[in-house]
Each structure stands twice: as C-alpha cells, then as structure tokens.
Motif scaffolding. Structure first.
Motif, PDB file in Angstrom:
ATOM      1  N   GLY A  25       0.784  -1.231   0.000  1.00 37.06           N
ATOM      2  CA  GLY A  25       0.000   0.000   0.000  1.00 37.06           C
ATOM      3  C   GLY A  25       0.811   1.273   0.000  1.00 37.06           C
ATOM      4  O   GLY A  25       0.236   2.357   0.130  1.00 37.06           O
ATOM      5  N   ILE A  26       2.142   1.152  -0.123  1.00 36.05           N
ATOM      6  CA  ILE A  26       2.986   2.332  -0.181  1.00 36.05           C
ATOM      7  C   ILE A  26       3.948   2.201  -1.356  1.00 36.05           C
ATOM      8  O   ILE A  26       4.194   1.099  -1.848  1.00 36.05           O
ATOM      9  N   HIS A  27       4.486   3.346  -1.778  1.00 34.36           N
ATOM     10  CA  HIS A  27       5.558   3.320  -2.770  1.00 34.36           C
ATOM     11  C   HIS A  27       6.852   3.066  -2.008  1.00 34.36           C
ATOM     12  O   HIS A  27       7.561   3.997  -1.616  1.00 34.36           O
ATOM     13  N   PHE A  28       7.128   1.807  -1.774  1.00 31.99           N
ATOM     14  CA  PHE A  28       8.201   1.431  -0.861  1.00 31.99           C
ATOM     15  C   PHE A  28       9.534   2.037  -1.277  1.00 31.99           C
ATOM     16  O   PHE A  28      10.284   2.508  -0.423  1.00 31.99           O
ATOM     17  N   SER A  29       9.840   2.051  -2.545  1.00 29.82           N
ATOM     18  CA  SER A  29      11.152   2.538  -2.982  1.00 29.82           C
ATOM     19  C   SER A  29      11.341   4.018  -2.685  1.00 29.82           C
ATOM     20  O   SER A  29      12.476   4.505  -2.677  1.00 29.82           O
ATOM     21  N   THR A  96       6.916   3.595   9.095  1.00 27.17           N
ATOM     22  CA  THR A  96       7.153   4.538   8.024  1.00 27.17           C
ATOM     23  C   THR A  96       6.255   5.747   8.253  1.00 27.17           C
ATOM     24  O   THR A  96       5.212   5.649   8.908  1.00 27.17           O
ATOM     25  N   ARG A  97       6.695   6.863   7.753  1.00 30.85           N
ATOM     26  CA  ARG A  97       5.920   8.092   7.892  1.00 30.85           C
ATOM     27  C   ARG A  97       5.596   8.611   6.496  1.00 30.85           C
ATOM     28  O   ARG A  97       6.481   8.806   5.666  1.00 30.85           O
ATOM     29  N   ILE A  98       4.311   8.811   6.281  1.00 28.10           N
ATOM     30  CA  ILE A  98       3.853   9.310   4.992  1.00 28.10           C
ATOM     31  C   ILE A  98       3.009  10.538   5.237  1.00 28.10           C
ATOM     32  O   ILE A  98       1.991  10.473   5.941  1.00 28.10           O
TER      33      ILE A  98
END
Length: 114
Positions: A25-29, A96-98
């Motif tokens: 669910g995130i753009h991990f890169s 992670t922080r988004i």
C-alpha cells in the motif's frame, strides 16, 4: 497501508536474530523506513532508520551490532541483530511516515536470555 513484521523469537545473549517487515500500500522505494522497539515498561525508542536512498542511522546502543537494510524488489526492510544483550529484549516495530502520519507494524517480540 500495511506493515507486517516477522522473525522475532528467543535467543541467548551473544546470539543473532533477524527481523523483517514487508509492506503493502505504499511506494516502498520512495519511503524512509525505521525500526523501533519498546522494552517492557518503557517507552518506544528508535533503533535504526534507512532512507529511500539507503542512508542509515542507528541508536548509540546498537551501533556496530545491528544492521538495517532494505530490498525494494520485495518491499521489505530488515533488521539484522548480532551480539544481542538482555537489554535488547523488546517488542520491535517497523515504521514509516507518509505525509506526517506514522504507520506501524504489529510488532514482533525479541527476547534475549542472559
């Protein structure tokens, strides 16, 4: 957004253990990732972090013993722990922080017996 941690367990002092955190669910890169831990009865603390570019940072208490790494092809961040001590006993959380919002994995227990 989901962060799934795994790999904790029981290890003797001086031993090694690795934990991993697979995300979705995130753009991990493009994501900066971190590992935190919360020892029994204490506050959650930052253990190690890795930026999207691969720059790393460690708490003084784990420098030289722990290594954080990432595999963008697997959307996974790792924490390799060596020379484990009793004081490393804690629940370990990936993070992670988004857009200024923190996301946390469910935590994985690491217990070091002395």
């Amino acid at each position: 957004v989901q962060l799934q941690a795994s790999g904790g367990g029981l290890v003797q002092a001086g031993g090694s253990l690795s934990v991993s955190c697979t995300t979705s669910g995130i753009h991990f890169s493009n994501a900066d990732m971190a590992w935190y831990r919360q020892p029994p009865g204490l506050r959650r603390e930052l253990v190690a972090s890795i930026t999207w570019r691969g720059d790393t940072n460690y708490a003084d208490s784990v420098k030289g013993r722990f290594t954080i790494s990432r595999d963008n092809s697997k959307n996974t961040v790792y924490l390799q722990m060596t020379g484990l001590k009793a004081e490393d006993t804690a629940v370990y959380y990936c993070n992670t922080r988004i857009y200024w919002r923190d996301y946390w994995g469910q935590g994985t227990q690491v217990t070091v017996s002395s």
